[in-house]
Design an enzyme around this catalytic site. Structure first.
Site, PDB file in Angstrom:
ATOM      1  CG  ASP A 123      -0.225  -0.403   2.480  1.00  0.00           C
ATOM      2  OD1 ASP A 123       0.935   0.003   2.674  1.00  0.00           O
ATOM      3  OD2 ASP A 123      -0.821  -1.146   3.279  1.00  0.00           O
ATOM      4  CG  ASP A 150       0.620   4.393   4.152  1.00  0.00           C
ATOM      5  OD1 ASP A 150      -0.498   4.107   3.684  1.00  0.00           O
ATOM      6  OD2 ASP A 150       1.268   3.635   4.899  1.00  0.00           O
ATOM      7  CG  ASP A 178       8.220   1.187  13.202  1.00  0.00           C
ATOM      8  OD1 ASP A 178       8.556   1.764  12.141  1.00  0.00           O
ATOM      9  OD2 ASP A 178       7.388   0.261  13.232  1.00  0.00           O
TER      10      ASP A 178
HETATM   11  P1  ATP Z   1       3.695  -3.228   5.616  1.00  0.00           P
HETATM   12  O1  ATP Z   1       2.859  -2.247   4.861  1.00  0.00           O
HETATM   13  O2  ATP Z   1       4.634  -4.029   4.839  1.00  0.00           O
HETATM   14  O3  ATP Z   1       2.863  -4.030   6.549  1.00  0.00           O
HETATM   15  P2  ATP Z   1       4.645  -0.878   6.920  1.00  0.00           P
HETATM   16  O4  ATP Z   1       5.947  -0.560   7.605  1.00  0.00           O
HETATM   17  O5  ATP Z   1       4.284  -0.066   5.740  1.00  0.00           O
HETATM   18  O6  ATP Z   1       4.680  -2.397   6.584  1.00  0.00           O
HETATM   19  P3  ATP Z   1       2.222   0.089   8.039  1.00  0.00           P
HETATM   20  O7  ATP Z   1       1.418  -0.457   9.164  1.00  0.00           O
HETATM   21  O8  ATP Z   1       1.647   0.220   6.681  1.00  0.00           O
HETATM   22  O9  ATP Z   1       3.526  -0.802   7.999  1.00  0.00           O
HETATM   23  O10 ATP Z   1       2.774   1.493   8.551  1.00  0.00           O
HETATM   24  C1  ATP Z   1       3.217   2.517   7.696  1.00  0.00           C
HETATM   25  C2  ATP Z   1       4.336   3.299   8.359  1.00  0.00           C
HETATM   26  O11 ATP Z   1       3.886   3.878   9.599  1.00  0.00           O
HETATM   27  C3  ATP Z   1       5.554   2.495   8.745  1.00  0.00           C
HETATM   28  O12 ATP Z   1       6.444   2.323   7.689  1.00  0.00           O
HETATM   29  C4  ATP Z   1       6.143   3.306   9.863  1.00  0.00           C
HETATM   30  O13 ATP Z   1       6.850   4.418   9.366  1.00  0.00           O
HETATM   31  C5  ATP Z   1       4.914   3.832  10.574  1.00  0.00           C
HETATM   32  N1  ATP Z   1       4.486   2.936  11.658  1.00  0.00           N
HETATM   33  C6  ATP Z   1       3.597   1.919  11.576  1.00  0.00           C
HETATM   34  N2  ATP Z   1       3.420   1.329  12.762  1.00  0.00           N
HETATM   35  C7  ATP Z   1       4.214   1.986  13.630  1.00  0.00           C
HETATM   36  C8  ATP Z   1       4.470   1.854  15.025  1.00  0.00           C
HETATM   37  N3  ATP Z   1       3.893   0.905  15.734  1.00  0.00           N
HETATM   38  N4  ATP Z   1       5.352   2.713  15.582  1.00  0.00           N
HETATM   39  C9  ATP Z   1       5.942   3.678  14.847  1.00  0.00           C
HETATM   40  N5  ATP Z   1       5.751   3.839  13.545  1.00  0.00           N
HETATM   41  C10 ATP Z   1       4.896   3.019  12.933  1.00  0.00           C
HETATM   42 MG    MG Z   2       2.413  -0.148   4.655  1.00  0.00          MG
END
Ligand code: ATP
Ligand code: MG
Length: 447
Positions: free
Chosen positions: A78, A80, A152
């Site tokens: 996805d 963002d 994170d």
């Molecule tokens: P994926 O989409 O592969 O599951 P992702 O890292 O993109 O992994 P998302 O849940 O889509 O995970 O989160 C988007 C972004 O938001 C992350 O890349 C990170 O920068 C931030 N983020 C998400 N969860 C957290 C958290 N628990 N603490 C801090 N930052 C977070």
């Molecule tokens: Mg993501």
């Protein structure tokens, strides 16, 4: 070709001089010549969101997982966008935009079938925490730099500007990605206290990206795992589901066990994994799930959780039957007990719980291979899922392979052939009578 280019670029010595992780230096602007991600690699909707916001004078970047995945050569799940515009300002820019969330509003902007999640930069001041240091709300807007510091891992704090095709990197995430390191921004113990889910994210992202968790981020996990108990069950469930459907579930579960994390997650998972038959069943189920995800096939959460909890149901069911309860009511009792136990930790939604029960409840019916019953079973809407489940039971040695093969053949056969395959009612009854003797068999004759 892009990979080759990246390899050549990243081998440049200045990238190897990794700066101290705890020293937040200013942002580095990395040009396309170094990262190789052209704006065409973005989902067009993500690009249009950035362009729309920038045209109104706001800052807007593709952020987080999508940038990380593109640099790592993975197709992002996805996209963002992070922006300096407030949610209200974002909704004013786009025709199809919807504000969601109560405390911290985010905006979903729709273009065609795609939805882009747009978040206003968050600040890290004034966060409200509980007695363990867990952040309950952090609903302050902030600068881009503060937004980066709240994320994170360093590889997740990358911002891509489609207008200039540059990556803005505050925490040396690109170098960490190249060096295959998953590094926490700031001090890991504090960041885990703020949000224990980050421990699970560490395991999942390391498995997904083939990264090694930096020792500073890995070591505190074992002693801090119990903090996961304070996380709201619904969030835990979502993260577990992400982990199990990541396409790397087997690797993740191994890592969770190594880090002592599986205890807090599925209270029963460690018990199951300690029984040889249970472990074989769960691992086989996870292998199949990983294969399906990698082939781009859909995964049913109900099926997945049905496999994880099945051996608990089996154990309880056997106990009840041994105590003289009749087979089918005992099965339903066992299902309820196991799901209730689990619901305390993981908020399994009602819909998923129904799916799980449907799959379990059909299992005893595969033993009936006489009369009209096999035909009725084939007609049920959940037959396919229940059959796939039966294959796993056979594959793990719980039921004879012959039973699964019979159903495979029966489902494929034409009407007359099916009739010849049926077992005579009498013989079935006789066998059942014999089987009632305490043979210790796990197979049940349902009625
Ligand atoms: P994926 O989409 O592969 O599951 P992702 O890292 O993109 O992994 P998302 O849940 O889509 O995970 O989160 C988007 C972004 O938001 C992350 O890349 C990170 O920068 C931030 N983020 C998400 N969860 C957290 C958290 N628990 N603490 C801090 N930052 C977070
Ligand atoms: Mg993501």
């Amino acid at each position: 070709m892009i990979r080759k280019l990246l390899r050549r670029i990243f081998r440049r010595p200045e990238d190897h001089a990794r700066p101290n992780a705890t020293r937040p230096s200013g942002p580095v602007s990395i040009p396309i010549a170094q990262h190789g991600i052209s704006r065409d690699a973005l989902l067009p909707a993500a690009r249009r969101v950035c362009e729309g916001l920038q045209a109104e004078g706001y800052q807007a970047y593709v952020v987080g997982g999508a940038v990380r995945d593109l640099i790592a050569g993975i197709v992002p799940k996805d996209f963002d966008v992070a922006t300096s515009a407030t949610p209200e300002q974002v909704t004013a820019v786009f025709r199809r935009a919807r504000m969601i969330g109560r405390r911290f509003k985010i905006v979903h902007v729709m273009f065609g079938r795609d939805t882009i999640e747009v978040t206003t930069f968050r600040g890290d001041s004034e966060a409200v925490t509980d007695e363990h240091g867990r952040i309950l709300h952090d609903n302050v807007f902030g600068t881009m730099e503060e937004d980066a510091a709240r994320r994170d891992f360093t590889v997740n704090a990358l911002y891509y500007d489609p207008a200039t095709e540059t990556v803005i990197d505050f925490h040396h995430g690109v170098a960490d990605l190249k060096q295959k390191t998953l590094r926490m921004i700031g001090e890991a113990p504090r960041r885990y206290r703020e949000d224990p889910i980050r421990m699970l994210r560490a395991v999942r992202l390391a498995a997904k990206l083939g990264l090694v968790i930096d020792p500073d981020a890995r070591e505190p996990i074992r002693s801090m795992a119990s903090l996961l108990e304070n996380v709201p069950p619904a969030r835990l469930f979502d993260e577990m589901l992400k982990l199990l459907t990541s396409g790397h579930a087997v690797r993740c579960v191994r890592q969770l066990r190594e880090d002592g994390l599986h205890h807090g997650l599925l209270p029963l998972l460690d018990v199951i994994l300690e029984q040889p038959m249970g472990e074989r069943f769960v691992m086989l189920a996870l292998e199949r799930t990983d294969e399906r995800v990698r082939e781009g096939k859909s995964i049913s959460p109900g099926f997945l959780f049905a496999t994880l909890l099945w051996h608990e149901v089996l154990a309880d069911w056997e106990k009840r039957k041994a105590a003289g309860e009749s087979s089918i009511p005992a099965m339903f009792e066992a299902m309820t007990v196991v799901l209730d136990q689990q619901a305390e930790k993981l908020a399994i939604t009602r819909r998923i719980a129904t799916d799980i029960k449907d799959i379990w409840a059909l299992q005893p019916r595969f033993d009936a291979r006489a009369g009209k019953r096999p035909f009725r079973l084939l007609e049920l809407p959940r037959y396919r899922a229940a059959y796939d489940f039966l294959l796993l039971r056979a594959g793990s040695g719980e039921v004879p392979q012959e039973l699964a093969d019979w159903w495979t053949e029966f489902a494929d056969a034409d009407g007359p052939t099916r009739e010849t395959m049926l077992r005579p009612e009498e013989a079935v009854k006789k066998r059942r009578r014999v089987r009632r003797k305490p043979t210790g068999s796990a197979q049940v004759a349902p009625e």
